[in-house]
Each structure stands twice: as structure tokens, then as C-alpha cells.
Write a protein that holds these residues in place. Structure first.
Motif, PDB file in Angstrom:
ATOM      1  N   ILE A  41      28.621  91.618  61.403  1.00  0.00           N
ATOM      2  CA  ILE A  41      29.084  90.282  61.882  1.00  0.00           C
ATOM      3  C   ILE A  41      27.759  89.413  62.432  1.00  0.00           C
ATOM      4  O   ILE A  41      27.760  88.031  62.468  1.00  0.00           O
ATOM      5  CB  ILE A  41      29.073  91.290  63.735  1.00  0.00           C
ATOM      6  CG1 ILE A  41      30.424  91.734  63.584  1.00  0.00           C
ATOM      7  CG2 ILE A  41      29.081  89.906  64.418  1.00  0.00           C
ATOM      8  CD1 ILE A  41      30.805  92.142  65.332  1.00  0.00           C
ATOM      9  N   THR A  42      26.241  90.267  61.966  1.00  0.00           N
ATOM     10  CA  THR A  42      25.429  89.044  61.863  1.00  0.00           C
ATOM     11  C   THR A  42      25.164  88.377  60.914  1.00  0.00           C
ATOM     12  O   THR A  42      24.396  87.950  60.784  1.00  0.00           O
ATOM     13  CB  THR A  42      23.607  90.165  62.244  1.00  0.00           C
ATOM     14  OG1 THR A  42      23.822  91.243  63.498  1.00  0.00           O
ATOM     15  CG2 THR A  42      22.763  89.430  61.867  1.00  0.00           C
ATOM     16  N   TYR A  44      28.168  87.626  58.101  1.00  0.00           N
ATOM     17  CA  TYR A  44      28.722  86.461  58.676  1.00  0.00           C
ATOM     18  C   TYR A  44      27.999  85.547  59.860  1.00  0.00           C
ATOM     19  O   TYR A  44      29.209  84.889  60.219  1.00  0.00           O
ATOM     20  CB  TYR A  44      30.149  86.827  58.203  1.00  0.00           C
ATOM     21  CG  TYR A  44      30.400  87.605  57.029  1.00  0.00           C
ATOM     22  CD1 TYR A  44      30.512  86.363  56.461  1.00  0.00           C
ATOM     23  CD2 TYR A  44      29.849  89.566  56.708  1.00  0.00           C
ATOM     24  CE1 TYR A  44      30.601  86.816  54.955  1.00  0.00           C
ATOM     25  CE2 TYR A  44      30.139  89.597  55.632  1.00  0.00           C
ATOM     26  CZ  TYR A  44      30.649  88.670  54.614  1.00  0.00           C
ATOM     27  OH  TYR A  44      30.618  89.207  53.455  1.00  0.00           O
ATOM     28  N   GLY A  45      27.912  85.683  61.248  1.00  0.00           N
ATOM     29  CA  GLY A  45      27.831  85.115  62.194  1.00  0.00           C
ATOM     30  C   GLY A  45      27.031  84.110  62.441  1.00  0.00           C
ATOM     31  O   GLY A  45      26.896  83.182  63.636  1.00  0.00           O
ATOM     32  N   PRO A  48      27.100  80.179  61.621  1.00  0.00           N
ATOM     33  CA  PRO A  48      27.934  79.271  62.757  1.00  0.00           C
ATOM     34  C   PRO A  48      27.567  79.387  64.054  1.00  0.00           C
ATOM     35  O   PRO A  48      28.096  78.344  64.210  1.00  0.00           O
ATOM     36  CB  PRO A  48      29.400  80.279  62.867  1.00  0.00           C
ATOM     37  CG  PRO A  48      29.465  81.404  60.838  1.00  0.00           C
ATOM     38  CD  PRO A  48      28.327  81.417  60.775  1.00  0.00           C
ATOM     39  N   LEU A  49      26.975  80.225  64.517  1.00  0.00           N
ATOM     40  CA  LEU A  49      25.883  80.367  65.981  1.00  0.00           C
ATOM     41  C   LEU A  49      24.798  79.195  65.609  1.00  0.00           C
ATOM     42  O   LEU A  49      24.776  78.875  67.086  1.00  0.00           O
ATOM     43  CB  LEU A  49      25.434  81.737  65.885  1.00  0.00           C
ATOM     44  CG  LEU A  49      24.801  81.680  67.233  1.00  0.00           C
ATOM     45  CD1 LEU A  49      25.352  81.372  68.503  1.00  0.00           C
ATOM     46  CD2 LEU A  49      24.027  83.136  67.438  1.00  0.00           C
TER      47      LEU A  49
END
Length: 70
Positions: A41-42, A44-45, A48-49
């Protein structure tokens, strides 16, 4: 020729130890699973964050301005 039968019952203490080992193993597996998911999650996120935070800041930049290196 009578054979001697011995019962090796686990008893409450042995059963409790087995439950604790099982719980510890379950907790270790769960934490390993959770850390693997958090890593994905970290990974790939993060970008975008940053883009979403940048789009909601003042002054409001265009998407190409956020993505350009200049």
C-alpha cells in the motif's frame, strides 16, 4: 502377559501452553501478513497521495505542473 497401559494426558497446563503457542504463531503470521500489505500500500500509494495533496493546496496547480520536474 498383561500389557501396561500408561496415559499421558496433556492436562490443563499442557493444553494452555499449546494454546499460547498457537496464539503466538497466529499473531506472528497475522503481523507478517499485515506488514506485507502495508508495504504494498505504501509503495503504490505514496505518489498518488502526494499528487492529491498538491492538487488540494493553494494556489491550485494544474496536473502537468505537479508532474513536471521544473
Amino acid at each position: 502377559m498383561a500389557s501396561k497401559v500408561s496415559f499421558k494426558g496433556k492436562g490443563k497446563a499442557a493444553a494452555k501452553g499449546a494454546d499460547e503457542r498457537s496464539a503466538a504463531k497466529c499473531m506472528k503470521e497475522w503481523s507478517t501478513w499485515a506488514m506485507k500489505k502495508a508495504k504494498v500500500i505504501t509503495h503504490y500509494g505514496f505518489i498518488p497521495l502526494i499528487i492529491v495533496i498538491g492538487m488540494n493546496s493553494e494556489p491550485k496547480p494544474q496536473l502537468y505542473q505537479l508532474l513536471s520536474p521544473v
